[in-house]
Design a protein around this motif. Structure first.
Motif, PDB file in Angstrom:
ATOM      1  N   MET A 284       0.832  -1.188   0.000  1.00 47.08           N
ATOM      2  CA  MET A 284       0.000   0.000   0.000  1.00 47.08           C
ATOM      3  C   MET A 284       0.873   1.247   0.000  1.00 47.08           C
ATOM      4  O   MET A 284       2.051   1.196   0.370  1.00 47.08           O
ATOM      5  CB  MET A 284      -0.933   0.017   1.202  1.00 47.08           C
ATOM      6  CG  MET A 284      -0.245   0.200   2.548  1.00 47.08           C
ATOM      7  SD  MET A 284      -1.381   0.728   3.835  1.00 47.08           S
ATOM      8  CE  MET A 284      -1.788   2.368   3.298  1.00 47.08           C
ATOM      9  N   LYS A 285       0.295   2.326  -0.412  1.00 44.35           N
ATOM     10  CA  LYS A 285       0.982   3.613  -0.467  1.00 44.35           C
ATOM     11  C   LYS A 285       0.273   4.581   0.473  1.00 44.35           C
ATOM     12  O   LYS A 285      -0.937   4.767   0.396  1.00 44.35           O
ATOM     13  CB  LYS A 285       0.945   4.162  -1.889  1.00 44.35           C
ATOM     14  CG  LYS A 285       2.294   4.334  -2.543  1.00 44.35           C
ATOM     15  CD  LYS A 285       2.095   4.827  -3.965  1.00 44.35           C
ATOM     16  CE  LYS A 285       3.385   5.467  -4.444  1.00 44.35           C
ATOM     17  NZ  LYS A 285       3.237   5.970  -5.829  1.00 44.35           N
ATOM     18  N   LEU A 286       1.050   5.205   1.364  1.00 47.25           N
ATOM     19  CA  LEU A 286       0.502   6.115   2.364  1.00 47.25           C
ATOM     20  C   LEU A 286       1.127   7.497   2.181  1.00 47.25           C
ATOM     21  O   LEU A 286       2.344   7.632   2.114  1.00 47.25           O
ATOM     22  CB  LEU A 286       0.813   5.583   3.763  1.00 47.25           C
ATOM     23  CG  LEU A 286       0.413   6.448   4.960  1.00 47.25           C
ATOM     24  CD1 LEU A 286      -1.096   6.532   5.077  1.00 47.25           C
ATOM     25  CD2 LEU A 286       1.015   5.882   6.245  1.00 47.25           C
ATOM     26  N   ALA A 287       0.285   8.529   2.091  1.00 49.92           N
ATOM     27  CA  ALA A 287       0.764   9.908   2.042  1.00 49.92           C
ATOM     28  C   ALA A 287       0.549  10.558   3.399  1.00 49.92           C
ATOM     29  O   ALA A 287      -0.522  10.409   4.003  1.00 49.92           O
ATOM     30  CB  ALA A 287       0.020  10.702   0.966  1.00 49.92           C
ATOM     31  N   VAL A 288       1.570  11.258   3.889  1.00 50.18           N
ATOM     32  CA  VAL A 288       1.490  11.930   5.184  1.00 50.18           C
ATOM     33  C   VAL A 288       1.751  13.415   4.985  1.00 50.18           C
ATOM     34  O   VAL A 288       2.807  13.810   4.493  1.00 50.18           O
ATOM     35  CB  VAL A 288       2.504  11.352   6.188  1.00 50.18           C
ATOM     36  CG1 VAL A 288       2.352  12.050   7.539  1.00 50.18           C
ATOM     37  CG2 VAL A 288       2.311   9.850   6.347  1.00 50.18           C
TER      38      VAL A 288
ATOM     39  N   VAL B  93      -2.217   6.980  -4.118  1.00 48.87           N
ATOM     40  CA  VAL B  93      -2.023   6.483  -2.762  1.00 48.87           C
ATOM     41  C   VAL B  93      -3.279   5.782  -2.251  1.00 48.87           C
ATOM     42  O   VAL B  93      -4.387   6.014  -2.737  1.00 48.87           O
ATOM     43  CB  VAL B  93      -1.625   7.618  -1.791  1.00 48.87           C
ATOM     44  CG1 VAL B  93      -0.386   8.337  -2.268  1.00 48.87           C
ATOM     45  CG2 VAL B  93      -2.770   8.593  -1.593  1.00 48.87           C
ATOM     46  N   THR B  94      -3.076   4.927  -1.267  1.00 49.48           N
ATOM     47  CA  THR B  94      -4.192   4.214  -0.647  1.00 49.48           C
ATOM     48  C   THR B  94      -4.888   5.075   0.384  1.00 49.48           C
ATOM     49  O   THR B  94      -6.113   5.026   0.539  1.00 49.48           O
ATOM     50  CB  THR B  94      -3.675   2.929   0.029  1.00 49.48           C
ATOM     51  OG1 THR B  94      -2.896   2.192  -0.899  1.00 49.48           O
ATOM     52  CG2 THR B  94      -4.825   2.072   0.529  1.00 49.48           C
ATOM     53  N   SER B  95      -4.107   5.882   1.137  1.00 49.12           N
ATOM     54  CA  SER B  95      -4.670   6.668   2.229  1.00 49.12           C
ATOM     55  C   SER B  95      -3.820   7.909   2.475  1.00 49.12           C
ATOM     56  O   SER B  95      -2.630   7.935   2.156  1.00 49.12           O
ATOM     57  CB  SER B  95      -4.731   5.812   3.505  1.00 49.12           C
ATOM     58  OG  SER B  95      -5.348   6.491   4.566  1.00 49.12           O
ATOM     59  N   ILE B  96      -4.464   8.944   3.035  1.00 48.45           N
ATOM     60  CA  ILE B  96      -3.792  10.182   3.415  1.00 48.45           C
ATOM     61  C   ILE B  96      -4.013  10.416   4.896  1.00 48.45           C
ATOM     62  O   ILE B  96      -5.131  10.280   5.393  1.00 48.45           O
ATOM     63  CB  ILE B  96      -4.330  11.400   2.640  1.00 48.45           C
ATOM     64  CG1 ILE B  96      -4.310  11.146   1.136  1.00 48.45           C
ATOM     65  CG2 ILE B  96      -3.525  12.657   2.983  1.00 48.45           C
ATOM     66  CD1 ILE B  96      -5.006  12.240   0.335  1.00 48.45           C
TER      67      ILE B  96
ATOM     68  N   TYR C 214       4.826  -2.865   1.963  1.00 50.82           N
ATOM     69  CA  TYR C 214       4.409  -4.165   1.455  1.00 50.82           C
ATOM     70  C   TYR C 214       5.019  -5.260   2.328  1.00 50.82           C
ATOM     71  O   TYR C 214       6.132  -5.121   2.839  1.00 50.82           O
ATOM     72  CB  TYR C 214       4.842  -4.348  -0.002  1.00 50.82           C
ATOM     73  CG  TYR C 214       4.275  -3.285  -0.923  1.00 50.82           C
ATOM     74  CD1 TYR C 214       2.949  -3.324  -1.322  1.00 50.82           C
ATOM     75  CD2 TYR C 214       5.074  -2.242  -1.370  1.00 50.82           C
ATOM     76  CE1 TYR C 214       2.422  -2.346  -2.159  1.00 50.82           C
ATOM     77  CE2 TYR C 214       4.563  -1.261  -2.206  1.00 50.82           C
ATOM     78  CZ  TYR C 214       3.235  -1.315  -2.593  1.00 50.82           C
ATOM     79  OH  TYR C 214       2.716  -0.345  -3.403  1.00 50.82           O
ATOM     80  N   ASP C 215       4.279  -6.340   2.500  1.00 51.99           N
ATOM     81  CA  ASP C 215       4.750  -7.453   3.337  1.00 51.99           C
ATOM     82  C   ASP C 215       6.085  -7.991   2.825  1.00 51.99           C
ATOM     83  O   ASP C 215       6.302  -8.115   1.617  1.00 51.99           O
ATOM     84  CB  ASP C 215       3.719  -8.584   3.360  1.00 51.99           C
ATOM     85  CG  ASP C 215       2.488  -8.221   4.178  1.00 51.99           C
ATOM     86  OD1 ASP C 215       2.587  -7.282   4.992  1.00 51.99           O
ATOM     87  OD2 ASP C 215       1.442  -8.867   3.982  1.00 51.99           O
ATOM     88  N   ASN C 216       6.960  -8.300   3.774  1.00 56.26           N
ATOM     89  CA  ASN C 216       8.243  -8.941   3.485  1.00 56.26           C
ATOM     90  C   ASN C 216       9.171  -8.101   2.609  1.00 56.26           C
ATOM     91  O   ASN C 216      10.076  -8.625   1.956  1.00 56.26           O
ATOM     92  CB  ASN C 216       8.017 -10.316   2.822  1.00 56.26           C
ATOM     93  CG  ASN C 216       7.155 -11.232   3.667  1.00 56.26           C
ATOM     94  OD1 ASN C 216       7.347 -11.329   4.879  1.00 56.26           O
ATOM     95  ND2 ASN C 216       6.190 -11.891   3.039  1.00 56.26           N
ATOM     96  N   MET C 217       8.938  -6.796   2.607  1.00 56.46           N
ATOM     97  CA  MET C 217       9.807  -5.888   1.861  1.00 56.46           C
ATOM     98  C   MET C 217      10.130  -4.684   2.740  1.00 56.46           C
ATOM     99  O   MET C 217       9.296  -4.262   3.557  1.00 56.46           O
ATOM    100  CB  MET C 217       9.131  -5.418   0.568  1.00 56.46           C
ATOM    101  CG  MET C 217       8.911  -6.500  -0.465  1.00 56.46           C
ATOM    102  SD  MET C 217       8.130  -5.856  -1.971  1.00 56.46           S
ATOM    103  CE  MET C 217       9.402  -4.719  -2.548  1.00 56.46           C
TER     104      MET C 217
END
Length: 232
Positions: A1-5, A28-31, A191-194
């Motif tokens: 997922m991509k998150l913007a802050v 992005v997925t969420s802000i 992302y999982d495992n990264m």
């Protein structure tokens, strides 16, 4: 997922609009907003309305808290704040004061097997300045139980690694202090495992618009000039 802050919008509607346009291009997925929606600038109600309209999860910043109190609870008693604090308190609609008062001061989010701590200042104080060279950074990160700490408040963005932990300062959308008028915000790819990828984005906007509005409202010249210089 991509998150913007995003953080420290400080009543700068034009910068916020431009940053949200840039975020939309990033898919992005969420802000999430780390607070200080108001103060300094001249569009506090409009900024809050846009945050509400976009359903952006937000924290309470130190300036937000001080405006709610109408006192120097968490901000310095300076010449700039002696104008900005009462002006913002008088300008802000009652419903938006209630909105600010209802915001949390921190949150922890789980993304798969990663935990992210989000604060305005620090995990201990809403108005603690976690600058890149802050002497207590090592202790703060060693005591952090989460994998990532994301903060703001300093208006100066950076990314630092502490062994297996990550510290991100998202900077400021509306009133940068890093010598540039550009708005800044952070993007995380989780992302999982990264390994978590993080970057700071710098976004140009027409700061002359807010300068003109502040001049019409007879804001102090020192405060107005800071929007062009990117210096407090």
């Amino acid at each position: 997922m991509k998150l913007a802050v995003i953080s420290d919008i400080h009543s700068n509607l034009y910068a916020l609009m431009k940053v949200l346009d840039d975020i939309d291009s990033e898919d992005v997925t969420s802000i999430i907003c780390l607070g200080d929606l108001v103060g300094y600038g001249c569009h506090p109600n409009e900024v809050i309305s846009l945050i509400k309209r976009r359903n952006i999860l937000s924290l309470k910043g130190n300036y937000d808290a001080s405006v709610i109190d109408n006192s120097y609870t968490y901000i310095r008693n300076t010449e700039t704040n002696s104008f900005s604090l009462p002006w913002t308190f008088d300008e802000l609609r009652a419903s938006n004061k209630f909105f600010l008062s209802s915001l949390p001061t921190s949150m922890t989010l789980d993304f798969g097997n990663r935990k992210i701590k989000l604060v305005h200042g620090s995990p201990d104080k809403i108005n603690e300045y976690l600058t890149e060279d802050y002497e207590n950074l090592d202790a703060i990160m060693n005591n952090l139980s989460e994998d990532v700490l994301i903060c703001a408040h300093t208006h100066m963005p950076y990314i630092k690694n502490f062994n297996n932990k990550l510290l991100i300062n998202a900077g400021s959308v509306g009133k940068p202090k890093n010598g540039s008028p550009n708005a800044t915000y952070a993007i995380l790819e989780i992302y999982d495992n990264m390994p978590i990828k993080a970057k700071i984005k710098s976004v140009e906007y027409d700061y002359n618009k807010i300068i003109k509005d502040m001049q019409l409202n007879k804001f102090p010249s020192r405060l107005i000039n800071s929007y062009e210089s990117g210096i407090e």
